[in-house]
Design a protein around this motif. Sequence first.
Motif, PDB file in Angstrom:
ATOM      1  N   SER A  89      -1.780   6.757   7.608  1.00  0.00           N
ATOM      2  CA  SER A  89      -1.991   7.105   6.201  1.00  0.00           C
ATOM      3  C   SER A  89      -3.453   7.013   5.790  1.00  0.00           C
ATOM      4  O   SER A  89      -3.793   7.256   4.639  1.00  0.00           O
ATOM      5  CB  SER A  89      -1.151   6.189   5.306  1.00  0.00           C
ATOM      6  N   THR A 114       4.945   5.247   9.579  1.00  0.00           N
ATOM      7  CA  THR A 114       4.260   3.980   9.344  1.00  0.00           C
ATOM      8  C   THR A 114       4.940   2.842  10.097  1.00  0.00           C
ATOM      9  O   THR A 114       4.278   2.032  10.758  1.00  0.00           O
ATOM     10  CB  THR A 114       4.185   3.685   7.833  1.00  0.00           C
ATOM     11  N   TYR A 118       0.850  -1.174   0.000  1.00  0.00           N
ATOM     12  CA  TYR A 118       0.000   0.000   0.000  1.00  0.00           C
ATOM     13  C   TYR A 118       0.894   1.235   0.000  1.00  0.00           C
ATOM     14  O   TYR A 118       2.091   1.146   0.260  1.00  0.00           O
ATOM     15  CB  TYR A 118      -0.897   0.031   1.253  1.00  0.00           C
ATOM     16  N   ASP A 128      -4.779   3.592  10.239  1.00  0.00           N
ATOM     17  CA  ASP A 128      -3.353   3.864  10.415  1.00  0.00           C
ATOM     18  C   ASP A 128      -3.082   5.329  10.059  1.00  0.00           C
ATOM     19  O   ASP A 128      -3.994   6.041   9.625  1.00  0.00           O
ATOM     20  CB  ASP A 128      -2.494   2.864   9.630  1.00  0.00           C
ATOM     21  N   PHE A 143       4.791  -1.123   2.324  1.00  0.00           N
ATOM     22  CA  PHE A 143       4.310   0.222   2.005  1.00  0.00           C
ATOM     23  C   PHE A 143       5.328   0.929   1.134  1.00  0.00           C
ATOM     24  O   PHE A 143       6.524   0.667   1.212  1.00  0.00           O
ATOM     25  CB  PHE A 143       4.108   1.050   3.286  1.00  0.00           C
ATOM     26  N   CYS A 199       1.981   4.825   1.717  1.00  0.00           N
ATOM     27  CA  CYS A 199       1.937   5.508   3.007  1.00  0.00           C
ATOM     28  C   CYS A 199       2.412   6.944   2.812  1.00  0.00           C
ATOM     29  O   CYS A 199       3.112   7.248   1.854  1.00  0.00           O
ATOM     30  CB  CYS A 199       2.786   4.792   4.057  1.00  0.00           C
ATOM     31  N   ARG A 200       2.030   7.811   3.721  1.00  0.00           N
ATOM     32  CA  ARG A 200       2.459   9.210   3.577  1.00  0.00           C
ATOM     33  C   ARG A 200       3.846   9.437   4.155  1.00  0.00           C
ATOM     34  O   ARG A 200       4.542  10.361   3.766  1.00  0.00           O
ATOM     35  CB  ARG A 200       1.432  10.163   4.172  1.00  0.00           C
ATOM     36  N   HIS A 248      -5.400   4.176   6.088  1.00  0.00           N
ATOM     37  CA  HIS A 248      -5.847   2.833   5.730  1.00  0.00           C
ATOM     38  C   HIS A 248      -6.654   2.262   6.897  1.00  0.00           C
ATOM     39  O   HIS A 248      -6.202   2.297   8.043  1.00  0.00           O
ATOM     40  CB  HIS A 248      -4.657   1.912   5.439  1.00  0.00           C
ATOM     41  N   GLU A 301       6.506   4.907   0.261  1.00  0.00           N
ATOM     42  CA  GLU A 301       6.406   6.352   0.408  1.00  0.00           C
ATOM     43  C   GLU A 301       6.889   6.937  -0.915  1.00  0.00           C
ATOM     44  O   GLU A 301       7.972   6.611  -1.403  1.00  0.00           O
ATOM     45  CB  GLU A 301       7.259   6.885   1.556  1.00  0.00           C
TER      46      GLU A 301
END
Length: 179
Positions: free
Chosen positions: A128, A19, A11, A126, A64, A13-14, A130, A66
């Motif tokens: 980000s 994370t 996925y 989470d 994840f 993530c920011r 999710h 970024e």
Amino acid sequence: MLVEKIHHVAYRCRDAKETVEFYRDILDMELVGAIAEDKVPSTKAPDPYMHIFLDAGAGNILAFFELPNSPPQGRDPNTPEWVQHIAFQVGDVAALETVKAKAEAAGVDVVGPTDHDIFKSIYFFDPSGHRLELAAWTTTPETLARLKAVAPAMIEEWAVTKKPPRHAAWLHEKEFSAS
């Protein structure tokens, strides 16, 4: 079956560090790898990224990316936020309560435990955005076998009517008793 198991699920993530800390501190997942490149290996497109890998237990890896040069991540506005989620299995309802307490102590809003009759679960997001679910089985092998037996007929009926089939209504109506 040719597939042995899921290698990893990835996925966006920011923030990779945020994370890692969230999944480590709330779910006890260990960082098991990180890869960073300036170009995408498969397409060779220039797009710097940090790719992190977390141990989700039993050989399962949650990953994840970024992507600092990409626009902020969004959601599909046509899909309700409760639909897309990652569900993790825990050993029992006590584990759900432990994670719920840990998450709430960290300032995370948690929904549940929700009783789905065959398992109980909690839900939270989470950093980000999710949606995560933790689930603990509370059923018997016989009940799962009964659900599996009616699943094909339910899919066929749904495909034609697009209305919820009633083949497993016994589950939520508490009419089924294992004998």
